[in-house]
Write a protein that holds these residues in place. Structure first.
Motif, PDB file in Angstrom:
ATOM      1  N   TYR A 156       0.832  -1.207   0.000  1.00 10.10           N
ATOM      2  CA  TYR A 156       0.000   0.000   0.000  1.00 10.10           C
ATOM      3  C   TYR A 156       0.866   1.258   0.000  1.00 10.10           C
ATOM      4  O   TYR A 156       0.508   2.250  -0.638  1.00 10.10           O
ATOM      5  CB  TYR A 156      -0.970   0.000   1.175  1.00 10.10           C
ATOM      6  CG  TYR A 156      -2.133  -0.943   0.981  1.00 10.10           C
ATOM      7  CD1 TYR A 156      -2.678  -1.165  -0.275  1.00 10.10           C
ATOM      8  CD2 TYR A 156      -2.689  -1.622   2.054  1.00 10.10           C
ATOM      9  CE1 TYR A 156      -3.745  -2.025  -0.463  1.00 10.10           C
ATOM     10  CE2 TYR A 156      -3.761  -2.485   1.877  1.00 10.10           C
ATOM     11  CZ  TYR A 156      -4.282  -2.678   0.616  1.00 10.10           C
ATOM     12  OH  TYR A 156      -5.341  -3.527   0.430  1.00 10.10           O
ATOM     13  N   GLN A 196      -4.268   3.228   4.264  1.00  7.77           N
ATOM     14  CA  GLN A 196      -4.401   1.767   4.219  1.00  7.77           C
ATOM     15  C   GLN A 196      -3.110   1.102   4.709  1.00  7.77           C
ATOM     16  O   GLN A 196      -3.160   0.096   5.426  1.00  7.77           O
ATOM     17  CB  GLN A 196      -4.734   1.295   2.804  1.00  7.77           C
ATOM     18  CG  GLN A 196      -6.134   1.623   2.352  1.00  7.77           C
ATOM     19  CD  GLN A 196      -7.197   1.002   3.235  1.00  7.77           C
ATOM     20  OE1 GLN A 196      -7.949   1.689   3.898  1.00  7.77           O
ATOM     21  NE2 GLN A 196      -7.252  -0.303   3.266  1.00  7.77           N
ATOM     22  N   GLU A 221      -6.483  -7.919  -0.708  1.00  8.24           N
ATOM     23  CA  GLU A 221      -7.472  -8.043   0.369  1.00  8.24           C
ATOM     24  C   GLU A 221      -8.154  -9.409   0.340  1.00  8.24           C
ATOM     25  O   GLU A 221      -8.454  -9.978   1.394  1.00  8.24           O
ATOM     26  CB  GLU A 221      -8.503  -6.921   0.303  1.00  8.24           C
ATOM     27  CG  GLU A 221      -7.968  -5.556   0.675  1.00  8.24           C
ATOM     28  CD  GLU A 221      -7.435  -5.441   2.098  1.00  8.24           C
ATOM     29  OE1 GLU A 221      -7.771  -6.298   2.954  1.00  8.24           O
ATOM     30  OE2 GLU A 221      -6.681  -4.493   2.365  1.00  8.24           O
ATOM     31  N   GLU A 232     -12.906  -4.250   4.457  1.00  8.35           N
ATOM     32  CA  GLU A 232     -11.745  -4.002   3.595  1.00  8.35           C
ATOM     33  C   GLU A 232     -12.007  -4.451   2.158  1.00  8.35           C
ATOM     34  O   GLU A 232     -11.689  -3.728   1.212  1.00  8.35           O
ATOM     35  CB  GLU A 232     -10.504  -4.710   4.151  1.00  8.35           C
ATOM     36  CG  GLU A 232     -10.012  -4.183   5.475  1.00  8.35           C
ATOM     37  CD  GLU A 232      -9.445  -2.786   5.401  1.00  8.35           C
ATOM     38  OE1 GLU A 232      -8.931  -2.382   4.345  1.00  8.35           O
ATOM     39  OE2 GLU A 232      -9.541  -2.089   6.416  1.00  8.35           O
TER      40      GLU A 232
END
Length: 168
Positions: A26, A48, A96, A132
């Motif tokens: 991220y 994030q 994710e 998420e």
């Protein structure tokens, strides 16, 4: 004495590495958006990254509190270059899904061992991953709908949705 088996400790240690890896990924995505002069997308991914680091620390604290040893695995280098914004956001979404599946696997292992301490601890993460994945999916849909030429609109959308432009 440990409240968790070596097998669960090993799985959670792998998860710690995955969370730190997600954080680095991220940060790399945020840097990409910063380089592309898209401050709100950059800010979103810097946030994030911080959240993923916090997740890693929660897992570490649990392992320590459970009486096991934290062993952080090697973390691979993040991807830093992207063909376009959609590729960066798609990578975040895919990540994710991988993290969610990994947490679910630890829950399955804890369930097989009837380790309710671990199952209870994981409940927060299981709920967090729903949020998420949903958030990453929504952003991916918006970026894909905007297309390569519409990324400035996405950046503007994030500014309005999250309360204004800002840096890290």
């Amino acid at each position: 004495m440990s409240l968790i088996s070596k097998k669960i400790a090993d799985a959670i240690n792998q998860q710690i590495g995955m969370e730190f890896g997600a954080s680095l990924q991220y940060d790399a995505i945020a840097a990409y958006f910063d380089t592309e002069a898209l401050p709100n997308l950059a800010k979103h991914f810097y946030q994030q990254a911080n959240e993923e680091r916090m997740h890693a620390h929660k897992f570490m604290k649990f392992v320590i509190d459970a009486g096991a040893i934290v062993e952080i695995p090697t973390i691979k280098a993040p991807q830093s270059r992207f063909k376009w914004a959609g590729a960066a956001v798609k990578l975040a979404y895919d990540n994710e899904i991988v993290v969610t599946n990994s947490i679910n696997s630890i829950a399955v292992l804890a369930s097989k061992e009837a380790n309710f301490t671990t199952l209870n601890f994981l409940q927060w993460f299981i709920e967090e991953q729903v949020e998420e994945v949903s958030s990453a999916d929504q952003l991916l849909k918006i970026v894909e709908r905007a297309g390569e030429g519409g990324v400035l609109f996405v950046d503007d959308y994030l500014a309005r949705a999250k309360g204004g432009e800002g840096k890290k």
